[in-house]
Scaffold this active site. Structure first.
Site, PDB file in Angstrom:
ATOM      1  N   GLU A 112       0.863  -1.168   0.000  1.00 46.33           N
ATOM      2  CA  GLU A 112       0.000   0.000   0.000  1.00 46.33           C
ATOM      3  C   GLU A 112       0.903   1.222   0.000  1.00 46.33           C
ATOM      4  O   GLU A 112       1.922   1.225   0.692  1.00 46.33           O
ATOM      5  CB  GLU A 112      -0.793  -0.093   1.289  1.00 46.33           C
ATOM      6  N   TYR A 151       7.790   0.556  -7.503  1.00 41.57           N
ATOM      7  CA  TYR A 151       6.875  -0.583  -7.461  1.00 41.57           C
ATOM      8  C   TYR A 151       6.379  -0.955  -8.864  1.00 41.57           C
ATOM      9  O   TYR A 151       6.276  -2.129  -9.195  1.00 41.57           O
ATOM     10  CB  TYR A 151       5.697  -0.264  -6.540  1.00 41.57           C
TER      11      TYR A 151
HETATM   12  C1  LIG Z   1      11.027   4.533  -1.892  1.00 39.08           C
HETATM   13  C2  LIG Z   1      12.481   4.366  -1.449  1.00 39.08           C
HETATM   14  C3  LIG Z   1      12.595   3.204  -0.473  1.00 39.08           C
HETATM   15  C4  LIG Z   1      13.344   4.066  -2.699  1.00 39.08           C
HETATM   16  O1  LIG Z   1      14.669   3.782  -2.273  1.00 39.08           O
HETATM   17  P1  LIG Z   1      15.912   3.935  -3.280  1.00 39.08           P
HETATM   18  O2  LIG Z   1      17.062   3.213  -2.682  1.00 39.08           O
HETATM   19  O3  LIG Z   1      16.113   5.350  -3.636  1.00 39.08           O
HETATM   20  O4  LIG Z   1      15.361   3.157  -4.568  1.00 39.08           O
HETATM   21  P2  LIG Z   1      16.213   2.611  -5.810  1.00 39.08           P
HETATM   22  O5  LIG Z   1      17.476   3.412  -5.954  1.00 39.08           O
HETATM   23  O6  LIG Z   1      16.358   1.152  -5.693  1.00 39.08           O
HETATM   24  O7  LIG Z   1      15.240   2.964  -7.027  1.00 39.08           O
HETATM   25  C5  LIG Z   1      15.017   2.026  -8.049  1.00 39.08           C
HETATM   26  C6  LIG Z   1      14.114   2.678  -9.085  1.00 39.08           C
HETATM   27  O8  LIG Z   1      12.857   3.063  -8.507  1.00 39.08           O
HETATM   28  C7  LIG Z   1      12.427   4.317  -9.062  1.00 39.08           C
HETATM   29  N1  LIG Z   1      12.483   5.366  -8.001  1.00 39.08           N
HETATM   30  C8  LIG Z   1      12.918   5.221  -6.727  1.00 39.08           C
HETATM   31  N2  LIG Z   1      12.784   6.391  -6.058  1.00 39.08           N
HETATM   32  C9  LIG Z   1      12.253   7.266  -6.922  1.00 39.08           C
HETATM   33  C10 LIG Z   1      11.878   8.634  -6.816  1.00 39.08           C
HETATM   34  N3  LIG Z   1      12.008   9.333  -5.675  1.00 39.08           N
HETATM   35  N4  LIG Z   1      11.361   9.248  -7.908  1.00 39.08           N
HETATM   36  C11 LIG Z   1      11.209   8.591  -9.068  1.00 39.08           C
HETATM   37  N5  LIG Z   1      11.555   7.270  -9.233  1.00 39.08           N
HETATM   38  C12 LIG Z   1      12.053   6.625  -8.169  1.00 39.08           C
HETATM   39  C13 LIG Z   1      13.403   4.632 -10.163  1.00 39.08           C
HETATM   40  O9  LIG Z   1      12.936   3.999 -11.345  1.00 39.08           O
HETATM   41  C14 LIG Z   1      14.664   3.971  -9.652  1.00 39.08           C
HETATM   42  O10 LIG Z   1      15.590   3.656 -10.665  1.00 39.08           O
HETATM   43  P3  LIG Z   1      16.600   4.804 -11.209  1.00 39.08           P
HETATM   44  O11 LIG Z   1      17.218   5.447 -10.008  1.00 39.08           O
HETATM   45  O12 LIG Z   1      17.564   3.983 -12.037  1.00 39.08           O
HETATM   46  O13 LIG Z   1      15.757   5.738 -12.021  1.00 39.08           O
HETATM   47  C15 LIG Z   1      13.022   5.664  -0.796  1.00 39.08           C
HETATM   48  O14 LIG Z   1      12.805   6.755  -1.680  1.00 39.08           O
HETATM   49  C16 LIG Z   1      12.371   6.006   0.528  1.00 39.08           C
HETATM   50  O15 LIG Z   1      12.833   5.572   1.590  1.00 39.08           O
HETATM   51  N6  LIG Z   1      11.285   6.830   0.510  1.00 39.08           N
HETATM   52  C17 LIG Z   1      10.625   7.258   1.735  1.00 39.08           C
HETATM   53  C18 LIG Z   1       9.851   6.125   2.376  1.00 39.08           C
HETATM   54  C19 LIG Z   1       8.741   5.638   1.464  1.00 39.08           C
HETATM   55  O16 LIG Z   1       7.972   6.428   0.942  1.00 39.08           O
HETATM   56  N7  LIG Z   1       8.662   4.301   1.300  1.00 39.08           N
HETATM   57  C20 LIG Z   1       7.680   3.676   0.419  1.00 39.08           C
HETATM   58  C21 LIG Z   1       6.348   3.562   1.022  1.00 39.08           C
HETATM   59  S1  LIG Z   1       6.306   2.307   2.287  1.00 39.08           S
END
Ligand SMILES: CC(C)(COP(=O)(O)OP(=O)(O)OC[C@H]1O[C@@H](n2cnc3c(N)ncnc32)[C@H](O)[C@@H]1OP(=O)(O)O)[C@@H](O)C(=O)NCCC(=O)NCCS
Length: 157
Positions: A112, A123
Site C-alpha cells: 500500500e 513498485y
Molecule cells: C522509496 C524508497 C525506499 C526508494 O529507495 P531507493 O534506494 O532510492 O530506490 P532505488 O534506488 O532502488 O530505485 C530504483 C528505481 O525506482 C524508481 N524510483 C525510486 N525512487 C524514486 C523517486 N524518488 N522518484 C522517481 N523514481 C524513483 C526509479 O525507477 C529507480 O531507478 P533509477 O534510479 O535507475 O531511475 C526511498 O525513496 C524512501 O525511503 N522513501 C521514503 C519512504 C517511502 O515512501 N517508502 C515507500 C512507502 S512504504
C-alpha cells in the site's frame, strides 16, 4: 553510498533503534506514513513477520518489513536513508522481500502506498499493478488527507 558496499540481511527487534533512525530520516512527516517504534515493536515478534535490513559498513541504511498470511505476503514498510537513495538499495530490499515471501510460500504480493508517493515508480518497475484505492487513508501533519493505493503482483512473473 555505493550499492556494491551494501549488504542485505535479516534483522530482528535488536535493530529497532536503527530502523527507527532510518524511519525518521526517510518518511516526510507531512504525509503521516511513518510508523512509531511501538507499532514496529508490536508487530515484529508476530508470526509471519520479518525484517530485512540494508547495511553499509555495519550501519543500517534501509529496511523492509514484510508479513505473510497463508499465500499472501504484504510489504508493510520500505525505507532508505535520504543520503543513500537512487543507488538501487530500495530495489535490493524489494527483491529480498519477494524472495523471502516466495520462499515462505507466497503466491501474491501486496503493498500500500500513498497516492503521489514517488515510490510508485519503484513498485511499477518491479511489476506491481494497482489493485484498489483506500480513500482518505493518510492524515498528514497539517491535517491534509491522502488516498492510499493498494498494489499487487504475483510472485512468479
Ligand atoms: C522509496 C524508497 C525506499 C526508494 O529507495 P531507493 O534506494 O532510492 O530506490 P532505488 O534506488 O532502488 O530505485 C530504483 C528505481 O525506482 C524508481 N524510483 C525510486 N525512487 C524514486 C523517486 N524518488 N522518484 C522517481 N523514481 C524513483 C526509479 O525507477 C529507480 O531507478 P533509477 O534510479 O535507475 O531511475 C526511498 O525513496 C524512501 O525511503 N522513501 C521514503 C519512504 C517511502 O515512501 N517508502 C515507500 C512507502 S512504504
Amino acid at each position: 553510498m555505493s550499492k556494491c558496499t551494501v549488504s542485505i540481511s535479516e534483522g530482528s527487534i535488536l535493530d529497532l533503534e536503527a530502523v527507527m533512525a532510518v524511519m525518521e530520516d526517510s518518511f516526510d512527516p507531512a504525509y503521516g506514513e511513518a510508523w512509531t517504534a511501538a507499532q514496529c515493536a508490536g508487530l515484529m515478534p508476530l508470526p509471519g513477520v520479518w525484517l530485512s535490513v540494508a547495511r553499509q559498513h555495519e550501519k543500517v541504511v534501509g529496511f523492509a518489513l514484510g508479513r505473510i498470511v497463508l499465500t499472501e505476503a504484504e510489504l508493510l514498510l520500505l525505507a532508505v536513508k535520504r543520503i543513500g537513495r537512487r543507488r538501487g538499495v530500495g530495489q535490493l530490499l524489494l527483491d529480498r522481500f519477494r524472495l523471502i515471501a516466495s520462499a515462505k510460500g507466497a503466491s501474491k504480493l501486496h503493498l500500500e502506498v500513498r497516492d503521489g508517493n514517488p515510490a510508485m515508480n519503484l513498485y511499477r518497475r518491479a511489476g506491481f499493478t494497482e489493485a484498489g484505492r483506500r480513500r482518505n487513508y493518510y492524515t498528514g501533519r497539517d491535517g491534509q488527507i491522502y488516498d492510499a493505493l493498494t498494489l499487487m503482483r504475483e510472485t512468479f512473473i
